[in-house]
Enzyme design. Structure first.
Site, PDB file in Angstrom:
ATOM      1  N   ILE A  86       5.704   6.565 -11.358  1.00 28.81           N
ATOM      2  CA  ILE A  86       5.743   5.146 -11.751  1.00 28.81           C
ATOM      3  C   ILE A  86       6.236   5.035 -13.196  1.00 28.81           C
ATOM      4  O   ILE A  86       6.990   4.120 -13.541  1.00 28.81           O
ATOM      5  CB  ILE A  86       4.360   4.482 -11.582  1.00 28.81           C
ATOM      6  CG1 ILE A  86       3.865   4.678 -10.136  1.00 28.81           C
ATOM      7  CG2 ILE A  86       4.422   3.000 -11.906  1.00 28.81           C
ATOM      8  CD1 ILE A  86       2.441   4.211  -9.894  1.00 28.81           C
ATOM      9  N   SER A 146      -6.142   0.683 -10.366  1.00 24.65           N
ATOM     10  CA  SER A 146      -5.832   0.895  -8.949  1.00 24.65           C
ATOM     11  C   SER A 146      -6.701  -0.005  -8.079  1.00 24.65           C
ATOM     12  O   SER A 146      -7.849  -0.322  -8.436  1.00 24.65           O
ATOM     13  CB  SER A 146      -6.122   2.364  -8.619  1.00 24.65           C
ATOM     14  OG  SER A 146      -6.168   2.554  -7.231  1.00 24.65           O
ATOM     15  N   TYR A 188     -11.760  10.130  -8.666  1.00 22.83           N
ATOM     16  CA  TYR A 188     -10.536   9.508  -9.169  1.00 22.83           C
ATOM     17  C   TYR A 188     -10.755   8.007  -9.359  1.00 22.83           C
ATOM     18  O   TYR A 188     -10.458   7.436 -10.409  1.00 22.83           O
ATOM     19  CB  TYR A 188      -9.374   9.769  -8.192  1.00 22.83           C
ATOM     20  CG  TYR A 188      -8.220   8.814  -8.377  1.00 22.83           C
ATOM     21  CD1 TYR A 188      -7.363   8.940  -9.471  1.00 22.83           C
ATOM     22  CD2 TYR A 188      -8.014   7.758  -7.483  1.00 22.83           C
ATOM     23  CE1 TYR A 188      -6.327   8.040  -9.656  1.00 22.83           C
ATOM     24  CE2 TYR A 188      -6.977   6.858  -7.669  1.00 22.83           C
ATOM     25  CZ  TYR A 188      -6.139   7.001  -8.756  1.00 22.83           C
ATOM     26  OH  TYR A 188      -5.122   6.100  -8.949  1.00 22.83           O
ATOM     27  N   LYS A 218     -10.923   5.385 -12.889  1.00 19.18           N
ATOM     28  CA  LYS A 218     -10.214   4.117 -13.106  1.00 19.18           C
ATOM     29  C   LYS A 218     -11.201   3.012 -13.448  1.00 19.18           C
ATOM     30  O   LYS A 218     -10.979   2.205 -14.352  1.00 19.18           O
ATOM     31  CB  LYS A 218      -9.401   3.743 -11.856  1.00 19.18           C
ATOM     32  CG  LYS A 218      -8.233   4.671 -11.570  1.00 19.18           C
ATOM     33  CD  LYS A 218      -7.174   4.588 -12.662  1.00 19.18           C
ATOM     34  CE  LYS A 218      -6.022   5.549 -12.455  1.00 19.18           C
ATOM     35  NZ  LYS A 218      -5.152   5.662 -13.633  1.00 19.18           N
ATOM     36  N   ASP A 220     -11.160   6.795   3.971  1.00 22.41           N
ATOM     37  CA  ASP A 220     -10.175   5.720   4.167  1.00 22.41           C
ATOM     38  C   ASP A 220     -10.854   4.420   4.596  1.00 22.41           C
ATOM     39  O   ASP A 220     -11.841   4.446   5.328  1.00 22.41           O
ATOM     40  CB  ASP A 220      -9.165   6.116   5.262  1.00 22.41           C
ATOM     41  CG  ASP A 220      -7.973   6.864   4.707  1.00 22.41           C
ATOM     42  OD1 ASP A 220      -7.885   7.013   3.466  1.00 22.41           O
ATOM     43  OD2 ASP A 220      -7.124   7.303   5.507  1.00 22.41           O
TER      44      ASP A 220
HETATM   45  C1  WQD Z   1      -1.934   5.016   3.413  1.00 26.24           C
HETATM   46  C2  WQD Z   1      -2.280   4.899   4.895  1.00 26.24           C
HETATM   47  C3  WQD Z   1      -3.789   6.602   5.636  1.00 26.24           C
HETATM   48  C4  WQD Z   1      -1.039   9.978   5.135  1.00 26.24           C
HETATM   49  C5  WQD Z   1      -4.085   6.323  -2.104  1.00 26.24           C
HETATM   50  C6  WQD Z   1      -5.189   6.301  -3.110  1.00 26.24           C
HETATM   51  C7  WQD Z   1      -5.031   5.121  -4.005  1.00 26.24           C
HETATM   52  C8  WQD Z   1      -3.690   5.149  -4.657  1.00 26.24           C
HETATM   53  C9  WQD Z   1      -2.589   5.264  -3.647  1.00 26.24           C
HETATM   54  C10 WQD Z   1      -2.915   6.539  -6.450  1.00 26.24           C
HETATM   55  C11 WQD Z   1      -3.756   5.137   5.176  1.00 26.24           C
HETATM   56  C12 WQD Z   1      -2.462   6.721   6.340  1.00 26.24           C
HETATM   57  C13 WQD Z   1      -1.604   8.722   5.150  1.00 26.24           C
HETATM   58  C14 WQD Z   1      -0.763  10.626   6.375  1.00 26.24           C
HETATM   59  C15 WQD Z   1      -1.612   8.694   7.542  1.00 26.24           C
HETATM   60  N1  WQD Z   1      -3.708   6.265  -5.536  1.00 26.24           N
HETATM   61  N2  WQD Z   1      -1.880   8.079   6.326  1.00 26.24           N
HETATM   62  N3  WQD Z   1      -1.056   9.941   7.518  1.00 26.24           N
HETATM   63  O1  WQD Z   1      -5.113   6.207   0.790  1.00 26.24           O
HETATM   64  O2  WQD Z   1      -4.203   3.860   0.799  1.00 26.24           O
HETATM   65  O3  WQD Z   1      -4.190   5.163  -1.288  1.00 26.24           O
HETATM   66  O4  WQD Z   1      -2.828   6.329  -2.754  1.00 26.24           O
HETATM   67  O5  WQD Z   1      -2.436   7.232  -7.076  1.00 26.24           O
HETATM   68  O6  WQD Z   1      -6.036   5.153  -4.958  1.00 26.24           O
HETATM   69  O7  WQD Z   1      -6.431   6.230  -2.444  1.00 26.24           O
HETATM   70  O8  WQD Z   1      -2.603   5.775   0.461  1.00 26.24           O
HETATM   71  O9  WQD Z   1      -0.527   6.732   1.308  1.00 26.24           O
HETATM   72  O10 WQD Z   1      -2.608   8.161   1.317  1.00 26.24           O
HETATM   73  O11 WQD Z   1      -2.419   6.267   2.917  1.00 26.24           O
HETATM   74  O12 WQD Z   1      -1.859   8.141   8.613  1.00 26.24           O
HETATM   75  O13 WQD Z   1      -0.280  11.769   6.435  1.00 26.24           O
HETATM   76  O14 WQD Z   1      -1.566   5.913   5.607  1.00 26.24           O
HETATM   77  O15 WQD Z   1      -4.847   6.897   6.510  1.00 26.24           O
HETATM   78  O16 WQD Z   1      -4.123   4.282   6.233  1.00 26.24           O
HETATM   79  P1  WQD Z   1      -4.150   5.255   0.288  1.00 26.24           P
HETATM   80  P2  WQD Z   1      -1.992   6.816   1.470  1.00 26.24           P
END
Ligand code: WQD
Length: 351
Positions: free
Chosen positions: A12, A131, A156, A160, A308
């Protein structure tokens, strides 16, 4: 304005450096390169010089925020900073559960040192990368800035939330003491940043197997990974898969430029969600990616991932009302640009 960007060589951060320079600001980058690359800054410079040939370099300091002497040296080497945009920090949720001390020491400890050096040098303006994780499992969506917070599910997230609290207290103390030069702090709560610069020159370059959805999908698309595991097909959502508010990283970067204008106006303490206001399920992302790129993504429904939440999306109205900022890109452009970046750079910044 003269801006210090910590973590400016990261995902970012590098996109924000480009938007800041495009908007006419001066930028100095501090980064310890733990999850970032100097190559990102070289490419950011190439991009910027198309519009601003006067920018000859992006001054870069290899420094860790916990290194007080290194930070002092950095501040001494430059004209006074008008504001710091503070991205630097560890950000992997799962790793934070395994290594909590490292997260508290790096994110909280590093920020405390930064804040102290800043105030000693007369810079009390800060934009902080927070976040949506501070909202924990939201009881209602869309999430406004007033929704309950501080119910984090991992270290984490706690870093924040703790840093939001620390910054809020610094501002409040100045107010109470009638400080003639009080802290101006903008807390930006990011939802799910994805995508890359449309040029394909800079983008997200995770180490090892990605944890997050979009880099995982692009690595399946490029053939590095075999298939996507969709974590949970039985959530209480329209198609049973998790819903998130994905936001194009360039939109997010532009939010910081708008936040700077608020700092310049002397905003005091201000908090904004940066999201699109639209929720998208995992399967919707997969299908949008296939449509935008023509590449098929094989997937399997897998068990839910611990920690999640089912659905999380923002109300970005406050940022629109007060900052005049609104996300412009939709999920199709996010997928297109993520793929453009990954297909041009299958190994990220590594040659
Ligand atoms: C998104 C969706 C997963 C991977 C995280 C952190 C948050 C922020 C951003 C920053 C969910 C699903 C994911 C995969 C899947 N952090 N998924 N298969 O968890 O919303 O946020 O990243 O730096 O604080 O918690 O993002 O992209 O990991 O997941 O099905 O292989 O995709 O279950 O529904 P998340 P994500």
């Amino acid at each position: 304005m003269n801006i210090l960007v910590t973590g400016g060589a990261g995902y970012i951060g590098s996109h924000t450096v480009v938007e800041l320079l495009r908007a006419g600001h001066d930028v100095v980058v501090a980064d310890n390169l733990s999850n970032a690359s100097e190559e990102a800054l070289k490419r950011a410079l190439t991009l910027v010089r198309e519009e601003r040939p006067d920018v000859k370099e992006i001054p870069f300091h290899l420094v860790d925020l916990r290194d007080r002497a290194g930070l002092e040296k950095l501040f001494a080497a430059h004209d006074a900073f008008d504001c710091c945009i503070h991205f630097a920090g560890r950000k992997a949720v799962g790793e934070s559960v395994r290594k909590p001390w490292e997260y508290y020491e790096n994110n909280v400890g590093g920020t405390l040192t930064l804040l102290d050096v800043m105030r000693r040098h007369g810079c009390k303006n800060l934009i902080f990368s927070s976040s949506a994780t501070v909202y924990g499992d939201p009881s209602t969506v869309p999430i406004t800035e007033e929704c309950p917070k501080g119910r984090c599910t991992n270290p984490y997230g706690w870093t924040k939330w703790m840093l939001e609290q620390i910054l809020t207290d610094l501002h409040a103390a100045d107010e109470a003491n009638g400080d003639p030069k009080p802290w101006n702090v903008v807390l930006l709560r990011y939802f799910n940043p994805i995508g890359a610069h449309p040029s394909g020159l800079i983008g997200e370059d995770p180490d090892g197997i990605p944890n997050n959805l979009m880099p995982y999908i692009t690595q399946v698309a490029v053939g590095k990974l075999d298939h996507l595991n969709v974590f949970g097909g039985d959530y209480d959502t329209p198609d049973g898969t998790g819903v998130r508010d994905y936001i194009h990283v360039v939109d997010l970067a532009r939010g910081h430029v708008k936040a700077l204008a608020a700092v310049e106006r002397g905003c005091g303490l201000a908090v904004y969600n940066l999201g699109t206001g639209r929720g998208c399920s995992v399967l919707e992302v997969v299908h949008a990616f296939e449509e935008a790129t023509g590449v098929r993504i094989p997937y399997e429904i897998a068990p839910r991932r611990p920690g999640d939440v089912a659905a999380c999306w923002s109300s970005p109205e406050k940022a629109e009302r007060e900052l005049g900022w609104k996300a412009e890109y939709g999920i199709a452009e996010m997928c297109r640009d993520a793929w453009n970046w990954q297909s041009r750079n299958p190994n990220g910044y590594k040659a």
